[in-house]
Design a protein around this motif. Structure first.
Motif, PDB file in Angstrom:
ATOM      1  N   TRP A 268      -4.190  -6.246   3.267  1.00 12.04           N
ATOM      2  CA  TRP A 268      -3.255  -5.123   3.326  1.00 12.04           C
ATOM      3  C   TRP A 268      -3.793  -3.946   2.515  1.00 12.04           C
ATOM      4  O   TRP A 268      -3.698  -2.790   2.941  1.00 12.04           O
TER       5      TRP A 268
ATOM      6  N   SER B  62       3.767  -5.977   0.782  1.00 13.40           N
ATOM      7  CA  SER B  62       3.613  -4.528   0.945  1.00 13.40           C
ATOM      8  C   SER B  62       3.238  -3.841  -0.362  1.00 13.40           C
ATOM      9  O   SER B  62       2.811  -2.683  -0.353  1.00 13.40           O
TER      10      SER B  62
ATOM     11  N   TRP C 190      -0.186  -2.922   0.002  1.00  9.93           N
ATOM     12  CA  TRP C 190      -0.329  -1.716   0.822  1.00  9.93           C
ATOM     13  C   TRP C 190      -0.223  -0.477  -0.061  1.00  9.93           C
ATOM     14  O   TRP C 190      -1.035   0.449   0.029  1.00  9.93           O
TER      15      TRP C 190
ATOM     16  N   SER D 185       8.066  -0.797  -2.503  1.00  5.22           N
ATOM     17  CA  SER D 185       7.841  -2.167  -2.041  1.00  5.22           C
ATOM     18  C   SER D 185       8.720  -3.152  -2.804  1.00  5.22           C
ATOM     19  O   SER D 185       9.271  -4.102  -2.218  1.00  5.22           O
TER      20      SER D 185
ATOM     21  N   GLY E 271       7.196  -2.306   4.149  1.00 10.56           N
ATOM     22  CA  GLY E 271       7.344  -3.652   3.625  1.00 10.56           C
ATOM     23  C   GLY E 271       8.273  -4.498   4.473  1.00 10.56           C
ATOM     24  O   GLY E 271       7.977  -5.659   4.794  1.00 10.56           O
TER      25      GLY E 271
END
Length: 529
Positions: free
Chosen positions: A65, A183, A186, A382, A446
């Motif tokens: 990610w 996430s 990310w 997130s 997310g």
């Protein structure tokens, strides 16, 4: 054996679960597969648990990610310097090239994950991204640069569809919320990209006052140092050589490779210091087949995959009215966000630079400092999403909360903050609204990346994720075209011309939020098949 395969015994096995998935035989899976999955889910929940193996897998999939957003944001970060040195007709063509690669990669590796397994796709995607990413840093001209970026996109495009499926299929239902927590990686990807660029580009770049095409390569090496091929290759090494990634047991039982599935479960249990009571005979009794399908070698798997490509993994995603509506809506939502997200974020450094110029500051360092601040604010988004995705109130038809609610609210707020962004007159206002939208966008992604694999059954999960991711990347391909149509020929943005693409982005987020409310399936609190 004959007693075990009795329908009454099967129903007793299924009834032993506290929570049953709503995805039934009528909605895309075989009855025997559903029963086997229920046994595997119970094994994860009651015996294997969430331990050392799952935490290691959380980190390894999280790196995927991180790599995905590093490259999405990383290309956006280097665009001003690429434009200044290589002087392309339209710098947006590099983003077009990236998303062309992402489309092919998302489709190829997502579908391949359902045909040859998650493990091979999981490992090879980062290898390709790292290899071509390294080469892009040495590109002598814009055409070569864009071509290598497209090849990099082919590798990185398969990361998220495969990583999410593999992770979801190795965790107990009680910890499915950690899929949303992924996430965080990310958001960290954007932060890492921002900090690396702030260090290199701010110190090893031509002055913004130098016209495009007159910036010499030796004075503009910052963006070449910034490209993340070496970092991505290091992630591949961690995946392939450091961590022993196991194939998904749910993929294996879908392929009637029950013996391998049991070995995978036993291996994970040993990593967690546990033992399991689930036996090969328990799985074989459901199907009534005591023969075990042998594991194919790599060349056979690839050959069978290409010879057997059909709609067999697509049709089950539309096998009932409810699943048809849900699949169609989630694919459309992915497509809309695919246009909206890069339309703003892929050019955020250009927008920030334009606002700095309007306010009398054209410092490269200030632009990338602001971009780093925006990136930091994505991490709480997130965490907020992770804390709220399982929060529901109400019974029956009137239930508030869950995945859909959090997704709709975060998407709507993102659109709202971008609308307000178009009214800002100072660099401080631009930074503030960018930070607010960064927080809600990461919350949105997310939940979206958690909900999507959960709603598709495992035999077709890779294909479902691939369709969503492919349309998302197609949307990303459209975003540069909108940017080209709404900004000057140079590709640069001014405080006024930036508002056009940002306004379109905000409107698309609002439409996606409205469609989210119409999704008929909620996955909060349910075991994923």
């Amino acid at each position: 054996m004959s007693e075990r395969s009795d329908p009454a015994v099967e129903e007793k096995q299924v009834a032993s679960y506290d929570v049953l998935s709503e995805v039934t035989h009528e909605e895309g899976v075989r009855r025997d597969y559903e029963l086997k999955c229920n046994l595997i889910n119970r094994c994860f929940q009651e015996e294997i648990g969430f331990g050392r193996y799952q935490w290691q897998l959380f980190v390894i999939t999280g790196l995927g990610w991180l790599a995905d957003n590093i490259w999405l944001q990383g290309l956006a970060i280097v665009l001003p310097q690429v434009q200044q040195e290589l002087n392309p007709v339209r710098v947006e063509y590099a983003v077009l090239a990236e998303f062309a690669g992402l489309i092919v990669g998302a489709t190829t590796w997502g579908i391949m994950a359902d045909l040859i397994g998650r493990r091979l796709s999981f490992n090879i995607t980062l290898f390709l991204a790292g290899l071509f990413g390294l080469a892009a840093g040495g590109a002598p001209n814009f055409v070569t640069f864009s071509s290598l970026i497209a090849c990099m996109g082919f590798g990185i495009g398969g990361n998220l569809p495969v990583d999410g499926a593999l992770y979801l299929e190795h965790i107990p239902q009680s910890h499915q919320w950690t899929l949303t927590l992924l996430s965080v990686w990310w958001a960290l990807g954007q932060l890492v990209a921002s900090l690396i660029s702030w260090g290199f580009i701010a110190n090893y770049s031509c002055s913004p006052s130098i016209p495009d095409g007159q910036c010499p390569k030796p004075a503009n090496m910052g963006w070449r140092y910034t490209l993340y091929g070496a970092l991505t290759f290091l992630m591949f090494i961690c995946r392939f050589f450091v961590f022993d990634v196991q194939e998904s047991s749910k993929f294996l039982v879908a392929q009637n490779r029950d013996e391998e599935a049991i070995k995978v479960l036993e291996h994970i249990a040993r990593c967690n210091g546990r033992t399991i009571t689930l036996k090969l005979e328990d799985l074989q009794a459901i199907s009534g087949d005591t023969t075990s399908k042998p594991a194919p070698n790599l060349s056979t798997s690839v050959r069978n995959a290409f010879s057997g490509i059909s709609l067999s993994h697509v049709r089950p995603l539309f096998s009932s009215r409810r699943l048809t509506i849900n699949t169609t809506l989630i694919i459309i939502i992915w497509g809309l966000i695919g246009i909206a997200y890069p339309l703003f974020n892929a050019y955020l450094p250009l927008y920030l630079s334009a606002q700095n110029s309007e306010s009398g500051s054209s410092s490269v360092s200030e632009t990338y400092r602001n971009y780093s601040i925006v990136s930091v604010l994505g991490i709480p988004g997130s965490l907020i999403a992770c804390a709220t995705v399982d929060y529901t109130r109400g019974t029956g038809r009137w239930v508030v909360g869950g995945r859909k609610f959090v997704l709709a609210v975060s998407t709507m707020l993102t659109g709202l903050f971008l609308f307000v962004f178009t009214t800002s007159k100072t660099s401080a206002a631009v930074l503030g609204y960018s930070c607010a939208s960064g927080l809600t966008q990461n919350a949105m992604y997310g939940v979206l990346y958690a909900y999507t694999p959960e709603v598709f059954p495992a035999p077709h999960r890779g294909t479902g994720d691939a369709l969503c991711s492919a349309l998302n990347r197609i949307g990303g391909l459209i975003a540069p075209l909108i940017k080209i149509a709404t900004t000057p020929l140079t590709g640069s943005a001014s405080a006024n011309t930036a508002n056009g693409p940002v306004f379109v982005s905000a409107a698309l987020f609002m439409v996606a939020a409205a469609l989210t409310i119409l999704l008929p399936i909620e996955t909060a609190g349910r075991m994923a098949l």
